[in-house]
Write a protein that holds these residues in place. Structure first.
Motif, PDB file in Angstrom:
ATOM      1  N   ILE A 256       0.934  -1.351  -0.083  1.00  0.00           N
ATOM      2  CA  ILE A 256       0.011  -0.063   0.065  1.00  0.00           C
ATOM      3  C   ILE A 256       0.894   1.183   0.136  1.00  0.00           C
ATOM      4  O   ILE A 256       1.373   1.411   0.954  1.00  0.00           O
ATOM      5  CB  ILE A 256      -1.053  -0.044   1.110  1.00  0.00           C
ATOM      6  CG1 ILE A 256      -1.644  -1.351   1.166  1.00  0.00           C
ATOM      7  CG2 ILE A 256      -1.908   1.207   1.201  1.00  0.00           C
ATOM      8  CD1 ILE A 256      -2.592  -1.610   2.340  1.00  0.00           C
ATOM      9  N   ALA A 257       1.082   1.747  -1.046  1.00  0.00           N
ATOM     10  CA  ALA A 257       2.304   2.727  -1.115  1.00  0.00           C
ATOM     11  C   ALA A 257       1.881   3.593  -2.421  1.00  0.00           C
ATOM     12  O   ALA A 257       1.098   3.437  -3.305  1.00  0.00           O
ATOM     13  CB  ALA A 257       3.486   2.135  -1.495  1.00  0.00           C
ATOM     14  N   GLY A 258       2.809   4.969  -2.407  1.00  0.00           N
ATOM     15  CA  GLY A 258       2.527   5.766  -3.669  1.00  0.00           C
ATOM     16  C   GLY A 258       1.614   6.796  -3.700  1.00  0.00           C
ATOM     17  O   GLY A 258       0.473   6.496  -2.850  1.00  0.00           O
ATOM     18  N   SER A 259       1.967   8.087  -4.211  1.00  0.00           N
ATOM     19  CA  SER A 259       0.788   9.186  -4.324  1.00  0.00           C
ATOM     20  C   SER A 259       1.545   9.725  -5.550  1.00  0.00           C
ATOM     21  O   SER A 259       2.552   9.793  -5.718  1.00  0.00           O
ATOM     22  CB  SER A 259       0.882   9.682  -2.971  1.00  0.00           C
ATOM     23  OG  SER A 259       1.974  10.450  -2.536  1.00  0.00           O
ATOM     24  N   LYS A 260       0.588  11.017  -5.864  1.00  0.00           N
ATOM     25  CA  LYS A 260       1.194  11.657  -6.879  1.00  0.00           C
ATOM     26  C   LYS A 260       2.418  12.318  -6.738  1.00  0.00           C
ATOM     27  O   LYS A 260       2.544  13.097  -5.513  1.00  0.00           O
ATOM     28  CB  LYS A 260       0.021  12.719  -7.385  1.00  0.00           C
ATOM     29  CG  LYS A 260      -1.394  12.257  -7.988  1.00  0.00           C
ATOM     30  CD  LYS A 260      -2.348  13.308  -8.242  1.00  0.00           C
ATOM     31  CE  LYS A 260      -3.562  12.568  -8.884  1.00  0.00           C
ATOM     32  NZ  LYS A 260      -4.402  13.596  -9.094  1.00  0.00           N
ATOM     33  N   ALA A 265       8.785   5.717  -5.034  1.00  0.00           N
ATOM     34  CA  ALA A 265       9.238   4.966  -3.993  1.00  0.00           C
ATOM     35  C   ALA A 265       8.243   3.606  -3.855  1.00  0.00           C
ATOM     36  O   ALA A 265       8.957   2.583  -3.551  1.00  0.00           O
ATOM     37  CB  ALA A 265       8.826   5.815  -2.595  1.00  0.00           C
ATOM     38  N   ALA A 266       7.297   3.599  -4.458  1.00  0.00           N
ATOM     39  CA  ALA A 266       6.338   2.479  -4.198  1.00  0.00           C
ATOM     40  C   ALA A 266       7.100   1.457  -5.479  1.00  0.00           C
ATOM     41  O   ALA A 266       7.166   0.293  -5.274  1.00  0.00           O
ATOM     42  CB  ALA A 266       5.190   2.929  -4.949  1.00  0.00           C
ATOM     43  N   LYS A 267       7.324   1.806  -6.769  1.00  0.00           N
ATOM     44  CA  LYS A 267       7.840   1.057  -7.660  1.00  0.00           C
ATOM     45  C   LYS A 267       9.439   0.411  -7.066  1.00  0.00           C
ATOM     46  O   LYS A 267       9.746  -0.632  -7.390  1.00  0.00           O
ATOM     47  CB  LYS A 267       8.179   1.860  -8.900  1.00  0.00           C
ATOM     48  CG  LYS A 267       6.957   2.335  -9.673  1.00  0.00           C
ATOM     49  CD  LYS A 267       6.981   2.647 -11.226  1.00  0.00           C
ATOM     50  CE  LYS A 267       7.278   4.228 -11.198  1.00  0.00           C
ATOM     51  NZ  LYS A 267       7.358   4.808 -12.407  1.00  0.00           N
ATOM     52  N   ILE A 284      -1.503  -1.366  -4.042  1.00  0.00           N
ATOM     53  CA  ILE A 284      -2.637  -0.390  -3.968  1.00  0.00           C
ATOM     54  C   ILE A 284      -2.331   0.857  -3.831  1.00  0.00           C
ATOM     55  O   ILE A 284      -1.366   1.286  -3.061  1.00  0.00           O
ATOM     56  CB  ILE A 284      -3.432  -1.026  -2.749  1.00  0.00           C
ATOM     57  CG1 ILE A 284      -4.062  -2.539  -3.073  1.00  0.00           C
ATOM     58  CG2 ILE A 284      -4.830  -0.431  -2.705  1.00  0.00           C
ATOM     59  CD1 ILE A 284      -4.654  -3.295  -1.738  1.00  0.00           C
ATOM     60  N   SER A 285      -2.828   1.767  -4.692  1.00  0.00           N
ATOM     61  CA  SER A 285      -2.728   3.202  -4.559  1.00  0.00           C
ATOM     62  C   SER A 285      -3.994   3.734  -4.786  1.00  0.00           C
ATOM     63  O   SER A 285      -5.032   3.110  -5.387  1.00  0.00           O
ATOM     64  CB  SER A 285      -1.502   3.546  -5.587  1.00  0.00           C
ATOM     65  OG  SER A 285      -1.919   3.156  -6.841  1.00  0.00           O
ATOM     66  N   LYS A 286      -4.170   5.081  -4.278  1.00  0.00           N
ATOM     67  CA  LYS A 286      -5.279   5.797  -4.656  1.00  0.00           C
ATOM     68  C   LYS A 286      -5.401   6.321  -6.127  1.00  0.00           C
ATOM     69  O   LYS A 286      -6.479   6.447  -6.593  1.00  0.00           O
ATOM     70  CB  LYS A 286      -5.385   7.224  -4.145  1.00  0.00           C
ATOM     71  CG  LYS A 286      -5.372   6.911  -2.373  1.00  0.00           C
ATOM     72  CD  LYS A 286      -5.723   8.191  -1.604  1.00  0.00           C
ATOM     73  CE  LYS A 286      -4.736   9.365  -1.797  1.00  0.00           C
ATOM     74  NZ  LYS A 286      -5.036  10.750  -1.325  1.00  0.00           N
ATOM     75  N   ASP A 287      -4.144   6.349  -6.944  1.00  0.00           N
ATOM     76  CA  ASP A 287      -4.068   6.811  -8.625  1.00  0.00           C
ATOM     77  C   ASP A 287      -3.249   5.707  -8.972  1.00  0.00           C
ATOM     78  O   ASP A 287      -2.376   5.064  -8.465  1.00  0.00           O
ATOM     79  CB  ASP A 287      -3.842   8.173  -8.328  1.00  0.00           C
ATOM     80  CG  ASP A 287      -4.425   9.288  -7.806  1.00  0.00           C
ATOM     81  OD1 ASP A 287      -5.629   9.446  -7.990  1.00  0.00           O
ATOM     82  OD2 ASP A 287      -3.962   9.803  -6.631  1.00  0.00           O
ATOM     83  N   GLU A 288      -3.498   5.621 -10.406  1.00  0.00           N
ATOM     84  CA  GLU A 288      -2.989   4.784 -11.230  1.00  0.00           C
ATOM     85  C   GLU A 288      -1.231   4.872 -11.261  1.00  0.00           C
ATOM     86  O   GLU A 288      -0.815   6.358 -11.096  1.00  0.00           O
ATOM     87  CB  GLU A 288      -3.129   4.445 -12.512  1.00  0.00           C
ATOM     88  CG  GLU A 288      -2.579   3.683 -13.437  1.00  0.00           C
ATOM     89  CD  GLU A 288      -3.291   3.625 -14.840  1.00  0.00           C
ATOM     90  OE1 GLU A 288      -2.666   2.935 -15.653  1.00  0.00           O
ATOM     91  OE2 GLU A 288      -4.289   4.370 -15.089  1.00  0.00           O
ATOM     92  N   GLY A 322       3.600   2.233   3.318  1.00  0.00           N
ATOM     93  CA  GLY A 322       4.522   3.605   3.406  1.00  0.00           C
ATOM     94  C   GLY A 322       5.257   4.077   2.426  1.00  0.00           C
ATOM     95  O   GLY A 322       5.045   5.310   2.357  1.00  0.00           O
ATOM     96  N   PRO A 323       6.144   3.535   1.548  1.00  0.00           N
ATOM     97  CA  PRO A 323       6.760   4.174   0.665  1.00  0.00           C
ATOM     98  C   PRO A 323       6.050   5.209  -0.178  1.00  0.00           C
ATOM     99  O   PRO A 323       5.061   4.597  -1.204  1.00  0.00           O
ATOM    100  CB  PRO A 323       7.546   3.192  -0.124  1.00  0.00           C
ATOM    101  CG  PRO A 323       7.404   1.957   0.760  1.00  0.00           C
ATOM    102  CD  PRO A 323       6.410   2.141   1.614  1.00  0.00           C
ATOM    103  N   GLY A 324       6.516   6.372  -0.117  1.00  0.00           N
ATOM    104  CA  GLY A 324       5.675   7.240  -1.094  1.00  0.00           C
ATOM    105  C   GLY A 324       4.021   7.315  -0.712  1.00  0.00           C
ATOM    106  O   GLY A 324       3.193   8.034  -1.558  1.00  0.00           O
ATOM    107  N   LEU A 325       3.825   7.313   0.110  1.00  0.00           N
ATOM    108  CA  LEU A 325       2.202   7.192   0.578  1.00  0.00           C
ATOM    109  C   LEU A 325       1.739   8.568   0.868  1.00  0.00           C
ATOM    110  O   LEU A 325       0.632   8.920   0.855  1.00  0.00           O
ATOM    111  CB  LEU A 325       1.983   6.227   1.901  1.00  0.00           C
ATOM    112  CG  LEU A 325       0.524   5.803   2.151  1.00  0.00           C
ATOM    113  CD1 LEU A 325       0.153   5.091   0.968  1.00  0.00           C
ATOM    114  CD2 LEU A 325       0.523   4.896   3.524  1.00  0.00           C
ATOM    115  N   SER A 326       2.604   9.654   1.289  1.00  0.00           N
ATOM    116  CA  SER A 326       2.323  11.039   1.420  1.00  0.00           C
ATOM    117  C   SER A 326       2.039  11.214   2.965  1.00  0.00           C
ATOM    118  O   SER A 326       1.705  10.202   3.817  1.00  0.00           O
ATOM    119  CB  SER A 326       1.160  11.577   0.723  1.00  0.00           C
ATOM    120  OG  SER A 326      -0.030  11.576   1.260  1.00  0.00           O
TER     121      SER A 326
END
Length: 445
Positions: A256-260, A265-267, A284-288, A322-326
């Motif tokens: 569960i990671a990544g954000s705009k 970080a997620a990758k 899983i992320s909020k945006d593609e 966590g990584p890049g989650l904001s």
């Protein structure tokens, strides 16, 4: 390997002497092991058989003289720089000095630091002071240590220290103002706590163990500060791979990671999970996730849909968050709701640690693994002033126990905390890991 303070080491040796152990036998055993280490190292590095020994006046110097005698019999070119007069030597050191002289060994008594002059490709053995040294290095000895370090750097010479680099405090890991900058530290009996904290890691080089014959019953009496895991033992603990396994047997990792603006970080974390052996990785992320690599499965789910996310969590073998989650406040609210409902092995890093530091009432998944660096750990502990490594270790251990979590305190060395066991430390990595993204890679691994 048990790690204890230099003070405790001295106490258990004193008990052994009280029970009839011989300091001379210990010295002979130590020197035999040290000599073997040096012979192997010099042979492997294809260095000339030439060793210069810098001797103090105590039993550390006595070890040096016995090593000198061993190597002299092996036809090595041996030169001992003696820093103190004979009448200042310990009784045993003087005896070993005299034995070396009887073998036609060469000893140069140093009256001025300029008398120390190493030749190119010579190996330097530091036998100046041992684990009993405390306080500030001053005067003649300071000049000597500065000269040794400078010449070793200028001539690209390797320094080996007997038991501990001279002038490093074996209890606190502090130097004042400097210590011998060793290429290897040949430690005797047990590893010393000062190797792993404060200034210690910058001076010890590589650690090599030598057994000098201290009975195990005395070692068990000493209070363990840490457990040291070397690379050999660590490698033996890695699980064997089943050659016939399929991708789900290799492990399903969910992130569960990544954000705009922070999808990198997620990758990185996902790719690291793949490279470390996972059979399948989903994020899983909020945006593609833009420009995701082909193997990565990306689910775009609104973080308000907690139950949908938990359904995916049930399918995974392990989870990282966590990584890049904001650091958005909405993410903190999301974590507060979802973390208590996760029942899989979970790694928490990066932005999760930030939000946790703001809300320590969060209930974490059972047996969670937190991976902070020192500053992140201090933030979790609500410490905003400089503290010694010893205090940070104690407080991190208590945090691990209170929250019932595992903590991988990143750095050099890296220390791993278990809520019911003593911390374990690993010397590994290099300054190249102090780079943006390496923490995300560790999370995936």
């Amino acid at each position: 390997m048990k790690v204890i303070t230099a003070k405790d080491m001295a106490e258990i040796e004193a008990l052994a002497y009280k029970d009839g152990a011989s300091d001379e036998t210990f010295m002979l055993n130590a020197a035999k092991g040290i000599s073997k280490v040096l012979i192997d190292l010099i042979d492997n590095k294809k260095l000339p058989p030439s060793v210069n020994i810098i001797a103090g006046k105590g039993n550390n110097a006595g070890d040096g003289y016995v090593v000198a005698k061993h190597l002299l019999k092996k036809k090595y070119n041996i030169k001992v720089y003696q820093l103190f007069p004979i009448d200042e030597m310990s009784k045993l050191c003087k005896k070993k000095h005299d034995e070396f002289i009887k073998e036609n060994g060469k000893v140069i008594f140093i009256k001025n630091v300029d008398d120390i002059d190493f030749e190119k490709d010579t190996f330097i053995l530091d036998a100046i002071v041992g684990t009993g040294f405390k306080g500030k290095l001053t005067g003649f000895l300071l000049d000597v240590v500065q000269k040794i370090n400078k010449q070793a750097k200028n001539l690209n010479l390797k320094i080996g220290s007997i038991d501990i680099p001279s002038a490093l405090n074996g209890n606190t890991g502090k130097v004042d103002p400097i210590a011998i900058n060793a290429y290897i530290t040949i430690y005797l009996g047990l590893a010393k706590y000062g190797f792993f904290i404060n200034d210690g890691p910058n001076y010890i080089g590589n650690l090599i163990y030598v057994d000098f014959g201290l009975d195990e019953k005395y070692k068990k009496l000493a209070k363990q500060k840490l457990e040291y895991m070397d690379k050999v033992n660590l490698k033996n603990m890695l699980p064997k791979i089943d050659k016939k396994r399929h991708k789900y047997e290799a492990g399903f990792v969910l992130g569960i990671a990544g954000s705009k603006g922070m999808f990198g970080a997620a990758k990185l974390a996902a790719l690291a999970a793949y490279r470390s052996g996972s059979g399948i990785v989903k994020i899983i992320s909020k945006d593609e996730i833009p420009s995701a690599f082909y193997e990565l499965v990306n689910f775009v789910i609104d973080f308000e849909k907690i139950e949908d996310i938990l359904l995916e969590c049930l399918k995974a073998d392990s989870i990282f968050i966590g990584p890049g989650l904001s650091r958005d406040k909405k993410i903190e609210d999301f974590l507060f709701k979802i973390l208590p409902k996760i029942n899989k092995k979970t790694v928490l890093d990066a932005d999760v640690l930030f939000h946790l530091s703001n809300n320590l009432k969060m209930i974490l998944p059972k047996d969670s693994i937190l991976t902070p660096h020192k500053n992140e750990m201090k933030r979790l502990l609500h410490i905003d002033k400089p503290i010694d490594d010893d205090e940070l270790i104690e407080k991190t251990q208590k945090f691990s126990q209170d929250k019932n979590v595992y903590i991988v305190l990143k750095g050099y060395p890296t220390t791993i905390f278990h809520p019911k066991k003593d911390p374990l430390t690993i010397l590994g990595g290099d300054p190249g890991l102090a780079t943006a993204g390496t923490g995300d890679v560790l999370t995936g691994m």
